[in-house]
Design a protein around this motif. Structure first.
Motif, mmCIF file in Angstrom:
data_model
loop_
_atom_site.group_PDB
_atom_site.id
_atom_site.type_symbol
_atom_site.label_atom_id
_atom_site.label_comp_id
_atom_site.label_asym_id
_atom_site.label_seq_id
_atom_site.Cartn_x
_atom_site.Cartn_y
_atom_site.Cartn_z
ATOM 1 N N ARG A 104 0.832 -1.212 0.000
ATOM 2 C CA ARG A 104 0.000 0.000 0.000
ATOM 3 C C ARG A 104 0.859 1.250 0.000
ATOM 4 N NH1 ARG A 104 -5.208 -0.159 3.959
ATOM 5 N NH2 ARG A 104 -6.043 -2.203 3.439
ATOM 6 N N PRO A 105 1.626 1.452 -1.099
ATOM 7 C CA PRO A 105 2.505 2.624 -1.111
ATOM 8 C C PRO A 105 1.701 3.918 -1.067
ATOM 9 C CG PRO A 105 2.425 1.612 -3.279
ATOM 10 C CD PRO A 105 1.697 0.691 -2.349
ATOM 11 N N PHE A 106 2.240 4.868 -0.373
ATOM 12 C CA PHE A 106 1.629 6.178 -0.218
ATOM 13 C C PHE A 106 1.946 6.994 -1.472
ATOM 14 C CE2 PHE A 106 2.041 10.554 1.516
ATOM 15 C CZ PHE A 106 0.742 10.694 1.969
ATOM 16 N N CYS A 107 3.134 6.770 -1.994
ATOM 17 C CA CYS A 107 3.653 7.508 -3.137
ATOM 18 C C CYS A 107 4.180 6.469 -4.119
ATOM 19 C CB CYS A 107 4.765 8.413 -2.624
ATOM 20 S SG CYS A 107 5.552 9.404 -3.875
ATOM 21 N N THR A 108 3.896 6.613 -5.409
ATOM 22 C CA THR A 108 4.185 5.513 -6.345
ATOM 23 C C THR A 108 5.307 5.776 -7.336
ATOM 24 O OG1 THR A 108 2.362 6.345 -7.695
ATOM 25 C CG2 THR A 108 1.875 4.476 -6.227
ATOM 26 N N GLU A 109 5.981 6.919 -7.230
ATOM 27 C CA GLU A 109 7.112 7.135 -8.139
ATOM 28 C C GLU A 109 8.327 6.343 -7.645
ATOM 29 O OE1 GLU A 109 7.692 11.393 -8.344
ATOM 30 O OE2 GLU A 109 5.488 11.551 -8.387
ATOM 31 N N HIS A 110 9.218 6.019 -8.588
ATOM 32 C CA HIS A 110 10.393 5.215 -8.224
ATOM 33 C C HIS A 110 11.563 6.131 -7.907
ATOM 34 C CE1 HIS A 110 7.973 1.888 -9.580
ATOM 35 N NE2 HIS A 110 7.784 2.521 -10.714
ATOM 36 N N THR A 111 11.411 6.944 -6.882
ATOM 37 C CA THR A 111 12.473 7.884 -6.503
ATOM 38 C C THR A 111 12.692 7.782 -5.001
ATOM 39 O OG1 THR A 111 10.874 9.632 -6.066
ATOM 40 C CG2 THR A 111 11.765 9.532 -8.296
ATOM 41 N N GLU A 112 13.877 8.187 -4.555
ATOM 42 C CA GLU A 112 14.187 8.106 -3.122
ATOM 43 C C GLU A 112 13.230 8.966 -2.294
ATOM 44 O OE1 GLU A 112 15.231 7.405 0.530
ATOM 45 O OE2 GLU A 112 15.873 6.169 -1.156
ATOM 46 N N SER A 113 12.852 10.144 -2.819
ATOM 47 C CA SER A 113 11.969 11.012 -2.024
ATOM 48 C C SER A 113 10.614 10.327 -1.828
ATOM 49 C CB SER A 113 11.807 12.372 -2.690
ATOM 50 O OG SER A 113 11.104 12.244 -3.899
ATOM 51 N N CYS A 114 10.213 9.554 -2.822
ATOM 52 C CA CYS A 114 8.974 8.796 -2.729
ATOM 53 C C CYS A 114 9.147 7.618 -1.762
ATOM 54 C CB CYS A 114 8.641 8.268 -4.108
ATOM 55 S SG CYS A 114 6.933 8.481 -4.503
ATOM 56 N N TYR A 115 10.247 6.898 -1.931
ATOM 57 C CA TYR A 115 10.503 5.757 -1.045
ATOM 58 C C TYR A 115 10.485 6.193 0.412
ATOM 59 C CZ TYR A 115 12.272 3.216 -5.176
ATOM 60 O OH TYR A 115 12.413 2.603 -6.385
ATOM 61 N N SER A 116 11.082 7.355 0.690
ATOM 62 C CA SER A 116 11.191 7.778 2.083
ATOM 63 C C SER A 116 9.811 8.073 2.672
ATOM 64 C CB SER A 116 12.112 8.989 2.213
ATOM 65 O OG SER A 116 11.540 10.097 1.544
ATOM 66 N N GLN A 117 8.838 8.430 1.819
ATOM 67 C CA GLN A 117 7.475 8.648 2.314
ATOM 68 C C GLN A 117 6.771 7.317 2.585
ATOM 69 O OE1 GLN A 117 5.055 11.646 0.167
ATOM 70 N NE2 GLN A 117 6.916 11.995 -1.020
ATOM 71 N N ASN A 118 7.223 6.270 1.898
ATOM 72 C CA ASN A 118 6.577 4.964 2.058
ATOM 73 C C ASN A 118 7.113 4.166 3.240
ATOM 74 O OD1 ASN A 118 4.899 5.404 -0.125
ATOM 75 N ND2 ASN A 118 6.311 4.488 -1.593
ATOM 76 N N ARG A 119 8.299 4.515 3.718
ATOM 77 C CA ARG A 119 8.874 3.822 4.881
ATOM 78 C C ARG A 119 8.325 4.473 6.134
ATOM 79 N NH1 ARG A 119 13.747 4.631 1.754
ATOM 80 N NH2 ARG A 119 14.349 6.296 3.180
ATOM 81 N N ARG A 120 7.170 3.984 6.578
ATOM 82 C CA ARG A 120 6.526 4.725 7.658
ATOM 83 C C ARG A 120 5.664 3.838 8.542
ATOM 84 N NH1 ARG A 120 1.207 7.108 5.500
ATOM 85 N NH2 ARG A 120 0.650 5.554 3.953
ATOM 86 N N GLY A 121 5.460 4.349 9.729
ATOM 87 C CA GLY A 121 4.449 3.805 10.621
ATOM 88 C C GLY A 121 3.297 4.788 10.555
ATOM 89 N N HIS A 122 2.136 4.326 10.157
ATOM 90 C CA HIS A 122 0.976 5.202 9.958
ATOM 91 C C HIS A 122 -0.072 4.875 11.012
ATOM 92 C CE1 HIS A 122 -1.986 7.608 7.948
ATOM 93 N NE2 HIS A 122 -2.753 6.583 7.680
ATOM 94 N N LEU A 123 -0.507 5.889 11.744
ATOM 95 C CA LEU A 123 -1.492 5.677 12.808
ATOM 96 C C LEU A 123 -2.888 5.990 12.307
ATOM 97 C CD1 LEU A 123 1.202 5.901 14.394
ATOM 98 C CD2 LEU A 123 -0.152 6.721 16.279
ATOM 99 N N VAL A 124 -3.776 5.070 12.581
ATOM 100 C CA VAL A 124 -5.157 5.194 12.134
ATOM 101 C C VAL A 124 -6.066 5.085 13.349
ATOM 102 C CG1 VAL A 124 -6.962 4.152 10.697
ATOM 103 C CG2 VAL A 124 -4.580 4.136 9.921
ATOM 104 N N VAL A 125 -7.053 5.966 13.439
ATOM 105 C CA VAL A 125 -8.064 5.874 14.489
ATOM 106 C C VAL A 125 -9.099 4.871 14.011
ATOM 107 C CG1 VAL A 125 -9.812 7.117 15.811
ATOM 108 C CG2 VAL A 125 -7.714 8.294 15.111
ATOM 109 N N LYS A 126 -9.268 3.796 14.760
ATOM 110 C CA LYS A 126 -10.232 2.775 14.343
ATOM 111 C C LYS A 126 -11.642 3.247 14.669
ATOM 112 C CE LYS A 126 -9.292 -1.581 14.898
ATOM 113 N NZ LYS A 126 -8.830 -2.875 15.474
ATOM 114 N N THR A 127 -12.479 3.216 13.644
ATOM 115 C CA THR A 127 -13.856 3.666 13.834
ATOM 116 C C THR A 127 -14.809 2.491 13.924
ATOM 117 O OG1 THR A 127 -14.070 3.889 11.446
ATOM 118 C CG2 THR A 127 -13.488 5.873 12.669
ATOM 119 N N GLY A 128 -14.405 1.349 13.336
ATOM 120 C CA GLY A 128 -15.270 0.157 13.405
ATOM 121 C C GLY A 128 -15.244 -0.434 14.794
ATOM 122 N N LYS A 129 -16.089 -1.431 15.024
ATOM 123 C CA LYS A 129 -16.114 -2.095 16.342
ATOM 124 C C LYS A 129 -14.934 -3.049 16.446
ATOM 125 C CE LYS A 129 -19.443 0.096 17.954
ATOM 126 N NZ LYS A 129 -18.750 1.303 17.449
#
Length: 131
Positions: free
Chosen positions: A106-131
């Motif tokens: 699930r890449p956040f950014c899809t270009e094949h560049t380092e600046s894009c890669y660095s955006q994809n190496r991440r811990g992403h926090l999501v507020v769970k809304t479902g039960k």
């Protein structure tokens, strides 16, 4: 159907997470160490979690496209767990934190560049809304 429901849930979670102002944690290539910048982001996230004691947070581990899918699923999990462990150190109850790895699927950014890669190496926090 179920797919539409799932999409609606993902959208609701995105909206809730943006509204909460939760910040992502970014990682160096092939690393799951939390940087000073990451710690700074997480102290803000922890503050939000403390003021929303009933909120459940899902921590997604993401990777850039380099390496195999299997390798990145493991790395993504290590990243998500590193984020969870740090939040627990900051006093957030482990029962309020779940971990999921999406590896490079699930890449956040899809270009094949380092600046894009660095955006994809991440811990992403999501507020769970479902039960």
């Amino acid at each position: 159907g179920a797919a539409a429901r799932q999409l609606a849930e993902i959208r609701a979670e995105q909206v809730a997470s943006v509204a909460a102002g939760l910040r992502d944690v970014f990682f160096a290539y092939d690393s799951f160490s939390i940087t000073d910048e990451g710690r700074h982001a997480l102290s803000g996230d922890a503050e939000w979690a403390r003021s929303n004691p009933y909120a459940q947070l899902k921590i997604e581990g993401h990777c850039d496209e380099r390496g195999t899918s299997a390798y990145n699923l493991v790395l993504g999990e290590k990243r998500a767990k590193a984020v969870r462990n740090y939040l627990v150190e900051l006093g957030i109850a482990p029962s309020h934190l779940s971990v999921v790895s999406y590896g490079k699927e699930r890449p956040f950014c899809t270009e094949h560049t380092e600046s894009c890669y660095s955006q994809n190496r991440r811990g992403h926090l999501v507020v769970k809304t479902g039960k």
